[in-house]
Design a protein around this motif. Structure first.
Motif, PDB file in Angstrom:
ATOM      1  N   THR A  19       0.831  -1.209   0.000  1.00 24.00           N
ATOM      2  CA  THR A  19       0.000   0.000   0.000  1.00 24.00           C
ATOM      3  C   THR A  19       0.863   1.257   0.000  1.00 24.00           C
ATOM      4  O   THR A  19       0.606   2.207  -0.751  1.00 24.00           O
ATOM      5  N   ILE A  20       1.900   1.286   0.839  1.00 23.60           N
ATOM      6  CA  ILE A  20       2.795   2.449   0.884  1.00 23.60           C
ATOM      7  C   ILE A  20       3.460   2.654  -0.472  1.00 23.60           C
ATOM      8  O   ILE A  20       3.567   3.789  -0.962  1.00 23.60           O
ATOM      9  N   TRP A  21       3.915   1.571  -1.095  1.00 21.92           N
ATOM     10  CA  TRP A  21       4.595   1.684  -2.382  1.00 21.92           C
ATOM     11  C   TRP A  21       3.651   2.251  -3.448  1.00 21.92           C
ATOM     12  O   TRP A  21       4.034   3.130  -4.224  1.00 21.92           O
ATOM     13  N   ASN A  22       2.424   1.759  -3.495  1.00 18.59           N
ATOM     14  CA  ASN A  22       1.475   2.260  -4.478  1.00 18.59           C
ATOM     15  C   ASN A  22       1.080   3.702  -4.195  1.00 18.59           C
ATOM     16  O   ASN A  22       0.893   4.492  -5.133  1.00 18.59           O
ATOM     17  N   HIS A  23       0.952   4.052  -2.922  1.00 15.58           N
ATOM     18  CA  HIS A  23       0.633   5.435  -2.569  1.00 15.58           C
ATOM     19  C   HIS A  23       1.783   6.356  -2.969  1.00 15.58           C
ATOM     20  O   HIS A  23       1.560   7.454  -3.498  1.00 15.58           O
ATOM     21  N   ARG A  24       2.987   5.912  -2.752  1.00 17.28           N
ATOM     22  CA  ARG A  24       4.177   6.679  -3.169  1.00 17.28           C
ATOM     23  C   ARG A  24       4.183   6.881  -4.671  1.00 17.28           C
ATOM     24  O   ARG A  24       4.466   7.973  -5.174  1.00 17.28           O
ATOM     25  N   ASN A  25       3.866   5.817  -5.434  1.00 12.73           N
ATOM     26  CA  ASN A  25       3.857   5.925  -6.891  1.00 12.73           C
ATOM     27  C   ASN A  25       2.781   6.898  -7.369  1.00 12.73           C
ATOM     28  O   ASN A  25       2.979   7.610  -8.363  1.00 12.73           O
ATOM     29  N   GLY A  26       1.657   6.929  -6.668  1.00 12.98           N
ATOM     30  CA  GLY A  26       0.622   7.887  -7.016  1.00 12.98           C
ATOM     31  C   GLY A  26       1.099   9.315  -6.837  1.00 12.98           C
ATOM     32  O   GLY A  26       0.775  10.202  -7.638  1.00 12.98           O
ATOM     33  N   CYS A  27       1.893   9.531  -5.791  1.00  7.32           N
ATOM     34  CA  CYS A  27       2.441  10.878  -5.552  1.00  7.32           C
ATOM     35  C   CYS A  27       3.478  11.245  -6.597  1.00  7.32           C
ATOM     36  O   CYS A  27       3.539  12.387  -7.065  1.00  7.32           O
TER      37      CYS A  27
ATOM     38  N   ASP B  30       1.443  10.537 -10.535  1.00  7.65           N
ATOM     39  CA  ASP B  30       0.138  11.138 -10.793  1.00  7.65           C
ATOM     40  C   ASP B  30      -0.027  12.507 -10.139  1.00  7.65           C
ATOM     41  O   ASP B  30      -1.078  13.128 -10.272  1.00  7.65           O
ATOM     42  N   GLY B  31       0.995  12.941  -9.402  1.00  5.74           N
ATOM     43  CA  GLY B  31       0.914  14.240  -8.759  1.00  5.74           C
ATOM     44  C   GLY B  31      -0.025  14.292  -7.569  1.00  5.74           C
ATOM     45  O   GLY B  31      -0.429  15.387  -7.145  1.00  5.74           O
ATOM     46  N   ALA B  32      -0.387  13.130  -7.013  1.00  4.95           N
ATOM     47  CA  ALA B  32      -1.282  13.105  -5.854  1.00  4.95           C
ATOM     48  C   ALA B  32      -0.553  13.600  -4.612  1.00  4.95           C
ATOM     49  O   ALA B  32       0.679  13.501  -4.510  1.00  4.95           O
ATOM     50  N   ALA B  33      -1.305  14.123  -3.666  1.00  3.84           N
ATOM     51  CA  ALA B  33      -0.731  14.569  -2.399  1.00  3.84           C
ATOM     52  C   ALA B  33      -0.756  13.413  -1.401  1.00  3.84           C
ATOM     53  O   ALA B  33      -1.695  12.611  -1.394  1.00  3.84           O
TER      54      ALA B  33
END
Length: 244
Positions: A195-203, A206-209
């Motif tokens: 989950t952390i890795w995918n959240h990091r990739n989104g940031c 994809d420019g997510a916060a």
């Protein structure tokens, strides 16, 4: 090819069988063999027998021959926690990359001269390494505390002194009772790291916060799906909670 062992040892006749160039390597092996055979005495009255040196009883077995392939190898500690835990194959493969430090975090990109973020995308405080991202980052530590608290195991969450993800994982896993609880903890840690890795990739892509609440919601949904798919350890952790 026709000389027997007895013929070769008699009067050290084996020396005359040596042919080819007398290189340093050949001379070293010759001296080693000389030392081994110098005091060797044949016993004609004793029947010959084969001794398989890779087993304690001297008898050949397929298992001892297979084990012989791994003589001198080193044990890779995290392998069992990775491959024996219930998790989707892509998540276990990701953990294998983590164990070998093969994830494309900023430090690895920098070593190859590739564009990379200057600081960790989740905390914006320190250089990003896989150990920082998964266990030392303040975002990650808060994430682990809240994720583990959902199953009453927040005492296992990483502390600020933790610098190695796999060292923390080993400590957290060994702190639990063997069986379904440990299986559940191992699956939950794989889920959390994924989950952390995918959240990091989104940031990054994809420019997510960074969003702790969003990451926890995603982890909760994944935990429910994994339990439905057969993660008995995760289901057992949930069943232990009061009111479940």
């Amino acid at each position: 090819k026709q000389r027997t062992v007895q013929d070769a040892l008699t009067n050290q006749a084996w020396i005359s069988d040596i042919q080819g160039a007398r290189t340093v390597g050949v001379l070293v092996e010759f001296l080693q063999l000389w030392d081994l055979l110098m005091d060797f005495q044949l016993q004609p009255e004793v029947e010959d027998r084969h001794i398989w040196r890779l087993s304690s009883n001297g008898q050949y077995s397929a298992k001892s021959a297979y084990d012989g392939f791994f003589l001198g190898s080193t044990l890779f500690g995290p392998w069992e926690r990775i491959w024996k835990s219930w998790a989707p194959p892509k998540c276990r493969f990701f953990m294998w990359l983590v164990a070998h430090n093969k994830c494309w975090t900023a430090d690895r990109l920098a070593r190859r001269g590739l564009p990379h973020p200057e600081y960790c995308p989740l905390c914006d405080q320190e250089e990003e390494t896989i150990d920082h991202l998964l266990v030392h980052c303040v975002f990650a530590r808060e994430f682990w505390f809240n994720l583990l608290r959902q199953v009453g195991l927040q005492i296992l969450s990483p502390q600020p002194t933790e610098l190695s993800f796999h060292a923390w994982w080993e400590k957290a896993s060994s702190s639990t009772a063997d069986g379904l609880i440990r299986q559940g903890v191992n699956s939950l840690i794989i889920l959390g790291a994924w989950t952390i890795w995918n959240h990091r990739n989104g940031c990054v892509f994809d420019g997510a916060a960074p969003s702790l609440a969003g990451a926890l919601i995603l982890a909760g949904e994944e935990r429910r799906l994994w339990s439905m798919a057969g993660a008995r350890g995760l289901s057992f952790l949930t069943a232990l909670l009061p009111g479940s």
